[in-house]
Design a protein around this motif. Structure first.
Motif, PDB file in Angstrom:
ATOM      1  N   VAL A 157       0.533  -1.517   0.014  1.00 39.58           N
ATOM      2  CA  VAL A 157       0.170  -0.075   0.132  1.00 39.58           C
ATOM      3  C   VAL A 157       1.074   1.903   0.090  1.00 39.58           C
ATOM      4  O   VAL A 157       0.119   1.907   0.176  1.00 39.58           O
ATOM      5  CB  VAL A 157      -0.722   0.057   1.236  1.00 39.58           C
ATOM      6  CG1 VAL A 157      -1.530  -1.541   1.021  1.00 39.58           C
ATOM      7  CG2 VAL A 157       0.241  -0.099   2.536  1.00 39.58           C
ATOM      8  N   VAL A 158       2.177   0.923  -0.221  1.00 39.87           N
ATOM      9  CA  VAL A 158       2.486   2.107   0.372  1.00 39.87           C
ATOM     10  C   VAL A 158       3.679   2.529  -0.909  1.00 39.87           C
ATOM     11  O   VAL A 158       3.877   1.955  -2.037  1.00 39.87           O
ATOM     12  CB  VAL A 158       4.424   2.206   0.972  1.00 39.87           C
ATOM     13  CG1 VAL A 158       3.283   2.056   2.718  1.00 39.87           C
ATOM     14  CG2 VAL A 158       4.907   0.861   0.915  1.00 39.87           C
ATOM     15  N   ILE A 159       3.761   3.709  -1.795  1.00 39.59           N
ATOM     16  CA  ILE A 159       5.062   4.223  -2.774  1.00 39.59           C
ATOM     17  C   ILE A 159       6.454   3.630  -2.684  1.00 39.59           C
ATOM     18  O   ILE A 159       7.050   3.840  -3.609  1.00 39.59           O
ATOM     19  CB  ILE A 159       4.467   5.674  -3.179  1.00 39.59           C
ATOM     20  CG1 ILE A 159       4.988   6.185  -4.750  1.00 39.59           C
ATOM     21  CG2 ILE A 159       5.374   6.560  -2.428  1.00 39.59           C
ATOM     22  CD1 ILE A 159       4.203   5.155  -5.619  1.00 39.59           C
ATOM     23  N   SER A 160       6.979   3.841  -1.613  1.00 44.62           N
ATOM     24  CA  SER A 160       8.338   3.653  -1.232  1.00 44.62           C
ATOM     25  C   SER A 160       8.647   3.364  -0.145  1.00 44.62           C
ATOM     26  O   SER A 160       7.308   3.891   0.816  1.00 44.62           O
ATOM     27  CB  SER A 160       8.844   5.462  -0.903  1.00 44.62           C
ATOM     28  OG  SER A 160      10.395   5.253  -1.359  1.00 44.62           O
ATOM     29  N   HIS A 161       9.774   2.663   0.507  1.00 44.09           N
ATOM     30  CA  HIS A 161      10.193   1.711   1.967  1.00 44.09           C
ATOM     31  C   HIS A 161      11.379   1.043   2.166  1.00 44.09           C
ATOM     32  O   HIS A 161      11.844   1.618   0.834  1.00 44.09           O
ATOM     33  CB  HIS A 161       8.942  -0.002   2.037  1.00 44.09           C
ATOM     34  CG  HIS A 161       9.574  -0.895   0.918  1.00 44.09           C
ATOM     35  ND1 HIS A 161       8.998  -0.694  -0.884  1.00 44.09           N
ATOM     36  CD2 HIS A 161      10.531  -1.509   0.789  1.00 44.09           C
ATOM     37  CE1 HIS A 161       9.490  -1.782  -1.500  1.00 44.09           C
ATOM     38  NE2 HIS A 161      10.156  -1.964  -1.004  1.00 44.09           N
ATOM     39  N   ALA A 162      11.921   0.871   3.520  1.00 47.43           N
ATOM     40  CA  ALA A 162      12.731   0.722   3.141  1.00 47.43           C
ATOM     41  C   ALA A 162      13.088   0.576   5.055  1.00 47.43           C
ATOM     42  O   ALA A 162      12.714   1.024   5.296  1.00 47.43           O
ATOM     43  CB  ALA A 162      14.094   2.235   2.759  1.00 47.43           C
ATOM     44  N   SER A 163      13.813  -0.564   5.240  1.00 47.40           N
ATOM     45  CA  SER A 163      14.253  -1.369   6.460  1.00 47.40           C
ATOM     46  C   SER A 163      15.798  -1.132   6.434  1.00 47.40           C
ATOM     47  O   SER A 163      16.791  -0.897   5.831  1.00 47.40           O
ATOM     48  CB  SER A 163      14.447  -2.716   6.444  1.00 47.40           C
ATOM     49  OG  SER A 163      14.693  -3.160   7.650  1.00 47.40           O
ATOM     50  N   LEU A 164      16.187   0.049   7.464  1.00 49.53           N
ATOM     51  CA  LEU A 164      17.893   0.383   8.274  1.00 49.53           C
ATOM     52  C   LEU A 164      18.280  -0.408   8.687  1.00 49.53           C
ATOM     53  O   LEU A 164      18.133  -0.244   9.887  1.00 49.53           O
ATOM     54  CB  LEU A 164      17.346   1.765   8.873  1.00 49.53           C
ATOM     55  CG  LEU A 164      16.452   3.236   8.492  1.00 49.53           C
ATOM     56  CD1 LEU A 164      16.167   4.118   9.345  1.00 49.53           C
ATOM     57  CD2 LEU A 164      16.579   3.190   6.755  1.00 49.53           C
ATOM     58  N   GLN A 165      18.820  -0.969   8.078  1.00 53.90           N
ATOM     59  CA  GLN A 165      19.715  -2.126   8.239  1.00 53.90           C
ATOM     60  C   GLN A 165      21.279  -2.158   8.689  1.00 53.90           C
ATOM     61  O   GLN A 165      22.006  -2.667   9.343  1.00 53.90           O
ATOM     62  CB  GLN A 165      19.511  -3.558   7.668  1.00 53.90           C
ATOM     63  CG  GLN A 165      18.212  -3.778   7.305  1.00 53.90           C
ATOM     64  CD  GLN A 165      17.690  -4.478   8.972  1.00 53.90           C
ATOM     65  OE1 GLN A 165      18.308  -4.879   9.417  1.00 53.90           O
ATOM     66  NE2 GLN A 165      16.385  -4.010   9.070  1.00 53.90           N
ATOM     67  N   ASP A 166      21.884  -0.787   7.660  1.00 53.73           N
ATOM     68  CA  ASP A 166      23.337  -0.487   8.015  1.00 53.73           C
ATOM     69  C   ASP A 166      22.932   0.896   8.360  1.00 53.73           C
ATOM     70  O   ASP A 166      22.973   2.041   7.194  1.00 53.73           O
ATOM     71  CB  ASP A 166      23.580  -0.383   6.657  1.00 53.73           C
ATOM     72  CG  ASP A 166      25.555  -0.926   6.346  1.00 53.73           C
ATOM     73  OD1 ASP A 166      25.422   0.661   7.863  1.00 53.73           O
ATOM     74  OD2 ASP A 166      25.541  -0.608   5.346  1.00 53.73           O
ATOM     75  N   LYS A 167      23.802   1.492   8.977  1.00 52.98           N
ATOM     76  CA  LYS A 167      24.237   2.885   9.791  1.00 52.98           C
ATOM     77  C   LYS A 167      24.578   3.579   8.308  1.00 52.98           C
ATOM     78  O   LYS A 167      24.859   5.147   7.866  1.00 52.98           O
ATOM     79  CB  LYS A 167      24.402   3.080  10.746  1.00 52.98           C
ATOM     80  CG  LYS A 167      26.131   2.708  10.819  1.00 52.98           C
ATOM     81  CD  LYS A 167      26.563   3.314  12.472  1.00 52.98           C
ATOM     82  CE  LYS A 167      28.447   2.881  12.446  1.00 52.98           C
ATOM     83  NZ  LYS A 167      28.284   3.521  13.694  1.00 52.98           N
ATOM     84  N   ALA A 168      25.590   2.900   7.105  1.00 60.27           N
ATOM     85  CA  ALA A 168      26.519   3.749   6.687  1.00 60.27           C
ATOM     86  C   ALA A 168      25.247   4.460   5.554  1.00 60.27           C
ATOM     87  O   ALA A 168      25.682   5.609   4.808  1.00 60.27           O
ATOM     88  CB  ALA A 168      27.341   2.534   5.858  1.00 60.27           C
ATOM     89  N   THR A 169      24.221   4.168   5.023  1.00 64.47           N
ATOM     90  CA  THR A 169      23.077   4.216   4.377  1.00 64.47           C
ATOM     91  C   THR A 169      21.914   4.734   4.614  1.00 64.47           C
ATOM     92  O   THR A 169      20.777   4.978   4.419  1.00 64.47           O
ATOM     93  CB  THR A 169      22.738   2.785   3.652  1.00 64.47           C
ATOM     94  OG1 THR A 169      21.864   1.934   4.618  1.00 64.47           O
ATOM     95  CG2 THR A 169      24.364   2.703   2.634  1.00 64.47           C
ATOM     96  N   ALA A 170      21.362   4.807   6.236  1.00 61.73           N
ATOM     97  CA  ALA A 170      20.279   4.839   6.838  1.00 61.73           C
ATOM     98  C   ALA A 170      20.207   6.286   6.232  1.00 61.73           C
ATOM     99  O   ALA A 170      18.799   6.806   5.818  1.00 61.73           O
ATOM    100  CB  ALA A 170      20.390   4.614   8.435  1.00 61.73           C
ATOM    101  N   ALA A 171      20.604   7.408   6.748  1.00 60.33           N
ATOM    102  CA  ALA A 171      20.807   9.257   6.247  1.00 60.33           C
ATOM    103  C   ALA A 171      20.172   8.977   4.496  1.00 60.33           C
ATOM    104  O   ALA A 171      18.657   9.249   4.563  1.00 60.33           O
ATOM    105  CB  ALA A 171      22.201   9.709   6.002  1.00 60.33           C
TER     106      ALA A 171
END
Length: 549
Positions: free
Chosen positions: A117-131
């Motif tokens: 139901v969302v247009i975009s998503h992310a699961s923050l598993q790595d602090k290097a790419t979180a931002a």
């Protein structure tokens, strides 16, 4: 996170490094978010600590996650230039059998479910790419005006990352149109307008609101002096007291004079059209593609030709520049007067025919008016609303109970913006779905006026299928319960039951009531089988369609 377009300011209060939680919250502050909705849970408490200690953010604790989502939606609809935010629980990497799960070790099932139901998503598993992932998802939310979903694991909430990216605002402007294609599109539209002479109308729809082009389309309307009509989902996209606003068009459910004007137009400029069944009078709108220019967020359709990548946000101002002001006096333009006089009935019973135009006399500029899917929506639809007012409904999904949570969010946003009144219309069946949020309204000190139409059940459903079916009956609640929810009757809250036209009129004329200085709940007692005109017409259409299947 929910809708809509954003205008940012960058006021970074963090240092050279910050936690992931601080980074995320700072991005929300840059988008003018001041309140976050949700429910505390074991696995989000560390993140909630950051919200609670933030100087520019407030936590609004809801009674359940469904209501929190509704509240965030209402907040975003009122607070243009911001987004609505919901925080829920949970997430865990290790395959332990934990509560809040099915006990089968699947901890990503909520994340996977949300992706539908969302247009975009992310699961923050790595602090290097979180931002970068936070920025990407929030940008998608703003640009696409659609929900997004972020997973922030507990063990990364306080992880340290560089704060440098926060100095650069998110790029939330829609992409520019290709100049050559845009020039062709402008030439074609202007040519059609010139050929149609004065036979042009503008039809505003839902996405003119969602895609933040209300100002642009109103400027176009004022420059051209073309008559303007709204679809049901486009209501209040154009100020309804504008002299060339002719009313609401939805196929055969429209008033006859509106239907005639729209369907006889030589050219229709449709802005942000959304052709759902209820929005088109069950697909009875008689608008030919050959007489239509459709402006959308990511494409333009001129008759049968589609120009992809030509969005209305940048196209409309250029189209306005190309138009020469028409010299005819406005009085010479034949536009139906958008009005709904109070019915003169020979009894004192509160009927829909009388109720809605009478309520129209109560509304003021700047009111936020929320109407539940059902009799409330169909009744409010035909009321001309004062300029500067915002009409809120949820007429695509039509989930009953939405308005109660949404009114909470809308009232919090209205308080931030200095808007004086939020007015809710909801049925006695619908309010039973989400009534818990009345207590949240009292807790956080917002002061909507709530009209609960007491007609003993789901009247809209009765009209759409079987008016005597018992499954449309509800348990009768004997009065509503603001004091037990935390209010003090006569001080922080006030409840009213009105049985007659005269009683309701006296209340609406009461100066103290109209000030909305406390949360107020009004129960008009209404006939179980009474309904607004539009609902009756639509129900007859649907029944006819079923017979013809």
């Amino acid at each position: 996170m929910l809708q809509s377009q954003a205008q940012q300011t960058v006021e970074v209060s963090v240092g050279r490094v910050c936690t992931i939680a601080e980074y995320l919250l700072e991005r929300l502050v840059q988008l003018n978010v001041t309140s976050i909705f949700g429910v505390p849970g074991d696995f989000n408490l560390a993140f909630l600590d950051y919200i609670e200690s933030h100087s520019k953010l407030g936590w609004v604790g809801n009674c359940n996650e469904l209501n929190a989502a509704y509240a965030a939606d209402g907040y975003a609809r009122v607070k243009e230039g911001s987004i609505g935010v919901v925080v829920t629980t949970f997430g865990q990497k290790n395959k332990l059998v934990l509560h809040h799960t099915f006990g089968d070790g699947r901890y990503d099932m909520y994340f996977k479910a949300a992706q539908q139901v969302v247009i975009s998503h992310a699961s923050l598993q790595d602090k290097a790419t979180a931002a970068a992932e936070i920025d990407r998802v929030i940008t998608d939310c703003v640009l696409m005006a659609r929900p997004v979903y972020l997973v922030l694991p507990t063990d990364l909430v306080s992880a340290q990352i560089p704060a440098e990216r926060l100095q650069t605002p998110l790029n939330t402007e829609p992409p520019q149109n290709d100049p050559e294609t845009e020039s062709v599109v402008l030439d074609e539209i202007v040519k059609l307008i010139e050929e149609a002479e004065r036979g042009v109308i503008i039809l505003v729809d839902a996405c003119s609101i969602r895609r933040n082009v209300k100002d642009e389309v109103f400027e176009f309307a004022k420059k051209t002096r073309f008559p303007v009509y709204s679809t049901p989902m486009g209501k209040t996209a154009i100020p309804e007291d504008y002299e060339l606003h002719g009313g609401i068009y939805a196929g055969v459910t429209s008033r006859p004079e509106v239907k005639a004007k729209v369907e006889s137009a030589k050219l229709i400029i449709s802005v942000g059209g959304l052709k759902t069944n209820f929005n088109t009078g069950n697909f009875t709108n008689k608008i030919s593609p050959a007489q239509t220019v459709e402006l959308h967020s990511d494409h333009t359709r001129i008759r049968l030709a589609t120009y992809h990548g030509i969005g209305m946000k940048h196209l409309l101002p250029k189209l306005t520049e190309r138009m020469q002001p028409f010299k005819e006096d406005v009085k010479a333009i034949d536009v139906p007067e958008f009005t709904l006089p109070v019915s003169q009935e020979d009894n004192d019973k509160i009927s829909h025919l009388w109720l809605w135009p009478r309520l129209g006399q109560f509304f003021k500029k700047g009111d936020i008016i929320v109407a539940e899917a059902g009799t409330a929506y169909f009744g409010a639809l035909e009321i001309p609303m004062p300029g500067g007012s915002v009409f809120m409904s949820q007429f695509l999904w039509c989930s009953i109970g939405w308005t109660v949570g949404s009114t909470l969010g809308a009232a919090i946003a209205a308080r931030d913006m200095g808007l004086p009144r939020v007015i809710l219309f909801v049925g006695d069946g619908s309010i039973q779905m989400t009534a818990q949020e009345l207590s949240t309204m009292i807790r956080y000190g917002v002061k909507p006026i709530i009209f609960v139409l007491k007609n003993n059940g789901y009247t809209a459903e009765r009209y759409l299928h079987d008016e005597n079916a018992q499954y449309n009956d509800i348990a009768t609640w004997q009065g509503f319960f603001l004091p037990p929810m935390g209010g003090t009757e006569g001080e922080t809250c006030q409840s009213y039951t009105v049985r007659t036209k005269n009683e309701l009129s006296q209340l609406l004329d009461n100066v103290e009531f109209a000030k909305a200085e406390k949360i107020q709940l009004v129960e008009p007692l209404m006939d179980t089988h009474d309904a607004p005109r539009v609902l009756k017409v639509l129900a007859a259409l649907l029944k006819k369609a079923k017979l013809e299947e």
